[in-house]
Each structure stands twice: as C-alpha cells, then as structure tokens.
Motif scaffolding. Structure first.
Motif, short mmCIF file in Angstrom:
data_model
loop_
_atom_site.label_atom_id
_atom_site.label_comp_id
_atom_site.label_asym_id
_atom_site.label_seq_id
_atom_site.Cartn_x
_atom_site.Cartn_y
_atom_site.Cartn_z
N ALA A 67 42.14 65.34 84.79
CA ALA A 67 42.45 65.15 86.21
C ALA A 67 43.18 66.36 86.79
CB ALA A 67 43.29 63.89 86.39
N GLY A 68 44.03 67.01 85.99
CA GLY A 68 44.78 68.16 86.49
C GLY A 68 43.88 69.31 86.92
N LEU A 74 47.94 72.11 89.10
CA LEU A 74 47.94 72.07 87.63
C LEU A 74 49.32 71.71 87.09
CD1 LEU A 74 45.80 75.25 86.82
CD2 LEU A 74 45.20 72.88 86.25
N ALA A 75 50.36 72.28 87.69
CA ALA A 75 51.72 72.09 87.17
C ALA A 75 52.21 70.66 87.34
CB ALA A 75 52.68 73.06 87.87
N VAL A 76 51.87 70.02 88.47
CA VAL A 76 52.43 68.69 88.74
C VAL A 76 51.92 67.63 87.78
CG1 VAL A 76 52.89 69.16 91.17
CG2 VAL A 76 50.67 68.21 90.50
N HIS A 77 50.79 67.89 87.12
CA HIS A 77 50.28 66.93 86.15
C HIS A 77 50.96 67.08 84.78
CE1 HIS A 77 46.90 65.08 88.37
NE2 HIS A 77 46.92 66.21 89.05
N HIS A 135 58.46 65.66 91.04
CA HIS A 135 57.76 66.67 91.83
C HIS A 135 58.49 67.03 93.12
CE1 HIS A 135 54.67 64.25 89.58
NE2 HIS A 135 54.50 65.45 89.06
N VAL A 136 59.79 66.73 93.17
CA VAL A 136 60.57 67.05 94.37
C VAL A 136 60.60 68.56 94.60
CG1 VAL A 136 62.88 66.97 95.39
CG2 VAL A 136 61.95 64.95 94.23
N TRP A 137 60.60 69.33 93.52
CA TRP A 137 60.61 70.80 93.65
C TRP A 137 59.41 71.29 94.45
CZ3 TRP A 137 56.36 73.31 91.62
CH2 TRP A 137 55.59 72.58 90.70
N ALA A 138 58.26 70.62 94.28
CA ALA A 138 57.04 71.05 94.98
C ALA A 138 57.06 70.58 96.43
CB ALA A 138 55.81 70.51 94.27
#
Length: 411
Positions: A137-138, A274-277, A282-285
């Motif tokens: 999925a990522g 890609l990184a969030v998976h 995910h607050v940083w994003a």
C-alpha cells in the motif's frame, strides 16, 4: 479479509504492472480540471464569462465530487473496484470529447461529465490499493498521490503550447483525453481480476450503518484537513497564473510557475507517502506541510513578483507534503478496504464541498475588491486553521477503533 482476497485472486496483475496502471489512472484525475487554468483568460473572452463564472466552470467537477463521493463505494462494491475504475475511464473519455463541441453549454457539460469519472477514481483507487495490494500500500499510494501532481504539472506546462500548435484552446483542453485512452488498456487486467466483494463480519456492520463514520471525531479531522488541502489545490490551480500575471509576470511564465509548483511537489509527495506507512504518528507531516504552504503563500503576497521561484519551490514542497499525508489518511486511519472507501467518500464529499467554493470564491472576491492580496490572506488563515485539524488527524488512532471495541463488548 483483504489479504485473503489478494491471495485467492490468481489473476491479479504483478506489482510492476499495478504501479504503471495506478500511475496512468492517477494522471487522469486532475488534468481534466487544471487544463483550464492556463487558458482561462481566453475562455473568459471567447465565451463572455466573468471571473466568477469562469471559477464556477472549474468548480463543476468538485460539485460532482460532493454529490457522488458517498455513492462511489456502493458503486464499487456492486461492480468490483477494478471494473468501476475502468468505467470511470470511459466516462472521462466521453467528457473530454464533449470539449470538441464549439458551444458554451457543451463546455460546462463536459466539466460535469469528467467530474463523474474523476469522482469514481478518487474514491475507489485508494480502496482498490488497500484491497488488492495491502502489503504494498505504501509504494502504490505514493505513486497514486504523486500522479495527482504529475498530471497537473504536465497540463500546466503543455496546454498553452498545445493551444498555440492547434490554434484552438478547445482542441488543447480536449487533447488531454488521450491520457484516458492510453490508460484504458493498461487498467484492463485489473478490471478483469476484479469481482464484487462479499461483506461480512465487521465490514457488514460498517456498511449496514452508514452513519457511523459521520459521528466519528477523528474522521471529521481527516475530512477537514483534506478539505483545506483540496481548496488550496483547486484555488491555486485555477488562479495562480492569473495572480502572478497581475503581479507582473508574463502569462506563459506564470503558467510555468504553476507547473513548477506541481513538479516540486512530486518528490515530497512520494517521500511522505512512503514514510507515513512506516510510522504510526503523522503529526510531523500534517503540521510541516501546512507551515511550508503558509510561508510560500506569504512570500507570494509580500513579494508580488519578487523572488517568485523561491516561493514556488516552498509552496510546491508544502503542497507535496500535505498531499502525501492527506491522500494517505483514508488508508492509514482504517483497517479494511471497504472502510477506506467509506472514509474516502466522506472526506471527499465534505472536502470537495468546501473546495468547490475556492475557485468561485476567489474569483468573486477579486471581482468585488479588484485585489488578490485579500484572497491570499484568506488562504493563509485557512491553512493556519488546518494545522489544528492535522494535529488530530495525524495522531496514532483508527476511526474504527470504537466499532471494534463495541463488537468486542458484544462478544
């Protein structure tokens, strides 16, 4: 259930084909709208439209998103997600063909038709990814989200040269339908492998009670974060070339600046999607993307033609980060493909209800005040509020945690 479906479907195309197919379908989900921005001045003159009417033209697909997004999951379950996406490509081809007719009503109708096709793809493509390729999925989400910027970048850079080549803006904006024609045979193996899913267990409950998602605070935070992102994207796509031209840029250069924003967004979208998976919070994003957008918009507002390249890079980076997380949230915040479709339907119904006001509101506000400064200031305020929504939406929770807890108590 999703993994079982994936394993049992021996006809499912391999990952490399899925990446190519998702990319091509995704490329079709924005140019139908964004091709108008570079030639919006010509359309206003030739069709006798005001800025508000021209803004409404670009908002018609968004109204289709509003009216049909909650119905798309049901349509997808009835036909199968893959087949429904194939149908969306047929609808898009028909919508582009309508642009060849030399009448104003046909132009407005074409925007409504492409809106239907885009709505189906918007809602069902993420659900299809989660259903058929849950372990990948990522990467597939990254390709899908990046395609939403690649398409507009191509449209912004290519529409004016095409209009000059054909000697007609109608032919230029219709020619982008060839992307849908190209995607049709590439997606066909996915349509063949698709079948309507039987819903059981937890999914059955989530579908029998369609209102549960609307009572969920986390779902609303995801939705409102996406709403501001969508409003930003469509307002910027519709008016950024005009704003920069009014600030002193040549219109062709201004159109290339819009293309640059989309190009810069692509690597940031890929990296974030890609990184969030790989992480849970995910607050940083959500926060980082919003801050970059604020800086980019403020630079355009204060600079007014000065250091435009710098502000376009920052704005593109911010939109890329926001899109990377914003389009991933319906996958990250639920546990099944069917719930992904439900959350995507909710976020897009509300999100595009809000975003439809963007191009029209910006055009009307400019007509009333003869100033783009107020429009840019309003966008900065909205993104500041978006940070609050992103703080909740980015937290490590699932919107269906409550349902699972209730089911556990019942057993």
């Amino acid at each position: 259930m999703d993994q079982q479906n994936r394993n049992n479907d021996t006809r499912l195309p391999p990952l490399y084909w899925a990446i190519f197919a998702v990319l091509l379908v995704g490329l079709n989900l924005r140019p139908a709208i964004t091709t108008l921005a570079p030639v919006i001045g010509n359309i206003e003159i030739d069709e006798g439209l005001s800025s508000a009417a021209a803004g409404f033209l670009t908002s018609i697909p968004l109204l289709a998103f509003v009216l049909l997004s909650t119905s798309a999951p049901r349509f997808g379950r009835k036909l199968g997600f893959g087949i429904a996406i194939q149908v969306s490509l047929i609808i898009l081809i028909c919508g582009f063909a309508l642009r060849l007719l030399p009448t104003t009503p046909a132009l407005f109708l074409s925007m409504a038709v492409v809106g239907v096709g885009i709505t189906i793809g918007n809602v069902l493509l993420p659900a299809y990814i989660k259903q058929k390729y849950p372990a990948r999925a990522g990467p597939l989400s990254a390709v899908y989200t990046a395609s939403l910027f690649i398409g507009p970048a191509l449209a912004a850079a290519g529409t004016i040269p095409l209009a000059n080549f054909f000697g007609s803006w109608r032919l230029a904006i219709a020619s982008w339908g060839l992307l849908a024609v190209a995607a049709f045979p590439i997606w066909w193996p996915h349509a063949r492998s698709s079948r309507a899913e039987k819903i059981a267990g937890g999914d059955a409950r989530s579908h029998s009670d369609r209102t549960w998602i609307w009572r969920n605070g986390l779902a609303w935070s995801v939705t409102l974060y996406f709403a501001v992102l969508s409003l930003l994207f469509y307002t910027i796509s519709a008016w950024l070339p005009t704003i920069l031209a009014d600030f002193g840029e040549n219109i062709e250069v201004a159109s290339r600046m819009l293309s640059l924003v989309n190009i810069v967004a692509i690597p940031f979208t890929l990296a974030v999607a890609l990184a969030v998976h790989k992480v849970d919070n995910h607050v940083w994003a959500t926060t980082g993307g919003a801050v970059l957008v604020i800086v980019g918009l403020a630079g355009v507002l204060v600079g007014q033609g000065q250091h435009t390249l710098i502000w376009m890079f920052i704005l593109g980076a911010g939109l890329g980060v926001e899109a990377g997380i914003g389009f991933s949230l319906p996958i990250l915040r639920v546990r099944s493909s069917h719930q992904t479709a439900i959350l995507a339907g909710m976020s897009q119904t509300v999100g595009y209800s809000v975003s439809a006001l963007g191009p029209v509101g910006a055009g009307a506000l400019h007509d009333f005040t003869n100033s783009w400064e107020i429009v840019l200031t309003g966008l900065i305020v909205l993104v500041s509020v978006q940070i609050l929504f992103g703080w909740v939406a980015g937290s490590n929770r699932r919107v269906d945690d409550k349902i699972i807890g209730e089911q556990a108590n019942e057993t």
